[in-house]
Write a protein that holds these residues in place. Structure first.
Motif, mmCIF file in Angstrom:
data_model
loop_
_atom_site.group_PDB
_atom_site.id
_atom_site.type_symbol
_atom_site.label_atom_id
_atom_site.label_comp_id
_atom_site.label_asym_id
_atom_site.label_seq_id
_atom_site.Cartn_x
_atom_site.Cartn_y
_atom_site.Cartn_z
ATOM 1 N N ARG A 169 0.865 -1.185 0.000
ATOM 2 C CA ARG A 169 0.000 0.000 0.000
ATOM 3 C C ARG A 169 0.895 1.226 0.000
ATOM 4 N N GLU A 171 1.015 5.591 -0.270
ATOM 5 C CA GLU A 171 0.366 6.897 -0.257
ATOM 6 C C GLU A 171 1.338 7.885 -0.880
ATOM 7 N N THR A 173 1.878 11.899 -3.056
ATOM 8 C CA THR A 173 1.334 13.238 -3.254
ATOM 9 C C THR A 173 1.020 13.458 -4.730
ATOM 10 N N LYS A 174 0.328 14.552 -5.020
ATOM 11 C CA LYS A 174 0.012 14.895 -6.404
ATOM 12 C C LYS A 174 1.270 15.239 -7.191
ATOM 13 N N LEU A 179 4.661 9.372 0.496
ATOM 14 C CA LEU A 179 4.325 9.757 1.862
ATOM 15 C C LEU A 179 4.465 8.588 2.819
ATOM 16 N N ASN A 180 4.004 7.425 2.357
ATOM 17 C CA ASN A 180 4.035 6.248 3.226
ATOM 18 C C ASN A 180 3.955 4.990 2.373
ATOM 19 N N GLY A 250 -7.461 0.536 -3.295
ATOM 20 C CA GLY A 250 -6.692 1.608 -2.680
ATOM 21 C C GLY A 250 -5.248 1.220 -2.458
ATOM 22 N N THR A 253 -2.805 5.383 -3.285
ATOM 23 C CA THR A 253 -3.720 6.524 -3.136
ATOM 24 C C THR A 253 -2.943 7.826 -3.196
ATOM 25 N N ILE A 254 -3.585 8.824 -3.768
ATOM 26 C CA ILE A 254 -2.973 10.145 -3.874
ATOM 27 C C ILE A 254 -3.589 11.053 -2.817
ATOM 28 N N LYS A 255 -2.775 11.615 -1.972
ATOM 29 C CA LYS A 255 -3.229 12.477 -0.880
ATOM 30 C C LYS A 255 -3.132 13.947 -1.245
#
Length: 255
Positions: A169, A171, A173-174, A179-180, A250, A253-255
């Motif tokens: 999984r 995460e 950014t745009k 991020l993770n 998911g 995923t983009i935060k």
């Protein structure tokens, strides 16, 4: 037929003339004439009868293979970032195919979006459909990498705004920053060894997957092409009375 061959090989003829002119001092090229030819369905309007007769038995054999139905898709699956139904499915197939090397599934499956060249439509799946989706002779490679390298791989996937992944999984950014990232729901341990099932093209560090070139170990058994593995998966599911399906989970995923 002769006109068709003349047009198709005009480039080769021109190259030959240029070579002849450069190698033989007694010859001099005085003029080159050429024109653009659009290759489309017009060429099929009046097919050459002799050529069609010659190719007929081979076409029949190829058609019998390509139009063979091997399964059924529950839905239409396309590719796309950050994740997609088709990329999820193929990454799962890769990760689970590692059982042939490791005796168990790999920790992670990875497939690049660029390696998927068509959609899987809802309904019957033919051999031809699978060849259209996976036209390249890519083979399974199972890599063993340190956790620190796996984190670098996650960052590379983030830069590309996603790829086909399984077992992890992410995460992001745009802007394409990581991020993770977790594997099997747990943080990555820098010193632990993890296994990644992917294709030989990516295992060499291509398509932005440079960290994979740092693998501690790689096992790329001969004959296990991704296309054949996917074909086997579809046929096994069909024998079990199941349709081919996939889910958006998911994974990226983009935060």
């Amino acid at each position: 037929m002769k006109q068709t061959y003349a047009k198709l090989f005009s480039g080769a003829v021109l190259a030959g003339l240029l070579m002849l002119a450069s190698c033989q001092s007694s010859y001099r090229l005085t003029r080159i004439d050429g024109s653009m030819i659009t290759i489309d369905s017009v060429w099929d309007t009046h097919p050459d009868a002799d050529a069609a007769a010659l190719l007929a038995p081979y076409k029949a054999k190829v058609d019998s293979m390509m139009y063979r139905v091997v399964g059924t898709s529950e839905m239409t699956m396309d590719r796309g970032v950050p994740e997609s139904l088709l990329s999820n499915l193929v990454a799962d197939v890769l990760r689970n195919s590692a059982v042939q090397v490791l005796g168990k599934s790999a920790d992670m499956g990875l497939m690049n979006m660029g390696g998927l060249r068509n959609i899987l439509s809802e309904g019957k799946i033919t051999c031809g459909n699978i060849y259209e989706i996976l036209p390249f002779e890519n083979s399974l490679c199972v890599l063993t990498v340190k956790g620190s390298v796996l984190k670098e791989l996650f960052a590379s996937i983030a830069i590309r705004m996603g790829e086909g992944v399984s077992g992890v999984r992410l995460e992001i950014t745009k802007e394409g920053e990581l991020l993770n990232g977790t594997i099997h729901g747990k943080p990555v341990d820098d010193d632990k060894l993890y296994t990644v099932a992917t294709i030989d093209y990516l295992a060499e560090g291509n398509d932005g997957m440079n960290p994979l070139a740092k693998a501690e170990k790689r096992d790329c058994p001969p004959g296990l092409t991704l296309r054949s593995l996917f074909m086997d998966y579809v046929e096994q599911q069909t024998k079990a009375g199941k349709k081919i399906t996939s889910r958006m989970e998911g994974r990226i995923t983009i935060k």
